[in-house]
Motif scaffolding. Sequence first.
Motif, short mmCIF file in Angstrom:
data_model
loop_
_atom_site.label_atom_id
_atom_site.label_comp_id
_atom_site.label_asym_id
_atom_site.label_seq_id
_atom_site.Cartn_x
_atom_site.Cartn_y
_atom_site.Cartn_z
N VAL A 1 0.84 -1.20 0.00
CA VAL A 1 0.00 0.00 0.00
C VAL A 1 0.88 1.24 0.00
N ARG A 2 1.91 1.22 0.84
CA ARG A 2 2.77 2.38 0.96
C ARG A 2 3.42 2.71 -0.39
N VAL A 3 4.00 1.70 -1.03
CA VAL A 3 4.71 1.99 -2.28
C VAL A 3 3.70 2.36 -3.37
N SER A 4 2.48 1.81 -3.32
CA SER A 4 1.46 2.19 -4.30
C SER A 4 1.09 3.65 -4.15
N VAL A 5 0.97 4.12 -2.91
CA VAL A 5 0.62 5.52 -2.69
C VAL A 5 1.76 6.43 -3.15
N ILE A 6 2.99 6.04 -2.79
CA ILE A 6 4.15 6.83 -3.24
C ILE A 6 4.17 6.89 -4.76
#
Lengths: 293, 309
Positions: free
Chosen positions: A70-75
């Motif tokens: 999720v974190r890397v998708s948001v970034i």
Amino acid sequence: MRRAHFKFSWIVPLLLAPQLLVIFTFFYWPSAQALYWAFTLEQPWGGGNTWVGFENFRKVLSDPYYWGSVRVSVIYALATTVLAMGMALTLALFVDRQLAGYRVWRVGIIWPYAVAAPAVGLAFQFVFNPGAGIFSFINTLAPGWWDLSKYPWQAVTAIVIAGAWKQVAYSFIFFLAALQSIPRSLTEAAAMDGARPLRRMLDLQLPLLTPTFFFLLVINITDSFTDSFGIVDTLTGGGPFRATDLMVYKIYSDGFRGFDYSGAAAQSIILMCLVMALTFIQFRYIERRVHYT
Amino acid sequence: MIERTPVLNIATHVILAFGLVLILVPIWLAFVAATHDLQAVNSAPVEFWPGDQLIPNLTEAWAQSDFGQKFVNSFIVAIGVVVGKITLACITAFALVFFQFRGRVVIFWAIFITLMLPLEVRIVPTYAVAANALSPFQTIMDWTGISWLLNTLSGVEVSLEWNLLNSYTGLILPLVATATGTFLYRQFFLTIPDELVEAARMDGAGPLRFLWDILIPLSKTNIAALATIMFVYAWNQYLWPLLVVTDRANYGMVVVQLSDLVPDQLTTGGGTPTWHLAMAATLVVMLPPILIVILMQRWFVRGLINTDK
């Protein structure tokens, strides 16, 4: 809806049936199926699925790898959107001045729209390759400093740049069209008041672009969630150490490589909700609030 | 409106040139790589100017990936999606705009919602449906007891099966199952003046005749726009064909072939990566949709803006 002209007859069901059948089979049924899987768990030796309530979601949400994804998708979503829209807006503002060579500039910026995501990924894998591409030069100066397959931040940077590269054309087309729909009389009035071209860009064109801007913001973020698969698959393969394991990529690898249908379905449902929420925001608020004409 | 802004004009060209260079650099490097041989591509300072190996590389990449059949497949699927989508979009929008019937609004929304969830998001269950496209109907019949009824009445065990894996139908149908084109057509049909419909009806034209003789000729630009967008969309599909086709030799599409060309440990077995071939193949795969977008630019841009995705 506007006034209809023909009375209902047997033709109507015939005309509607093909589309409704296709949508039912390949859209509604799979979506319902995803819901069913998300709330059930397949038994290891056959015997069908048993109802497990929110167990699958609990498992997904307590998985640190999922939150990493999720974190890397948001970034990825934010970085590609900012880069692509910033570049598209700048180029559109200047292309819109319609100087000599206007058509050449326009085609030059539009064509990347047609390039398939995995082709973009593959081309950038070459460009960023530590042994062969443009970065091999850096590695002759500082050996081992640049290696996508070793350093997570470099891999994320690479997919962000590749993703942004792919998105520029789409935003550009919409910005340029919006700029060209600004009435000439407005521009001329501003010019008569003494506003030079740069002043008009800031005080006239940019404010008038707000609706397009928000529309593209939502579209770009949605696209980055869904359209990133090809880039990730050919550029980094989700690695190193799952650093570029974007949400769609994780659904794919969990579902088709790990055969965890329930977990993949729960992730699909979360992603569906996210995409629907974004689309809803777009229709409900942005389209209504930001409107000038 | 005439303004003299020499400095700003130069700045404009400089900024645009800079932007264009940023856009072109990766593809230029890929192109250059495709024109050199194995040694030159893997030597440390990257080459910026083309060599003379383009044709041999293209031929080898073509043979290595067996592109002949795959290009045919890509064209079949792309054209299938284009034709299917345009046909469905046209007749559905026609029924929704020009007919009065109950449930019109409900059906409109049912189709509209499909715009929200792209195929990638619901990929796992869609794959399950493709394995047996009739499974939804089988399940419904089992639930409602129709299968049981048929079984007791006629003794026939109802088991519907239609496997779409490794078939053109399986590649095409799920890509057709969205509403992109339907809305382009709906918007266009809404601009048709009432007088035109009245005139046609007075001349004795029924709905189908009106559709065929008046609406379709009027919607030629629509068709061109939609065809361009759908061709690019279908040609560039990656995830779906990757899953549905296991028999790559017969049903593989060119874009999927790119996944086999990533020169990593798996494909080269620890040897020198064959970037020159990978890049040559990438160029070949990119070319058809790029040509279509450039040639059909006017319609394509208009269509894209009107569909709003």
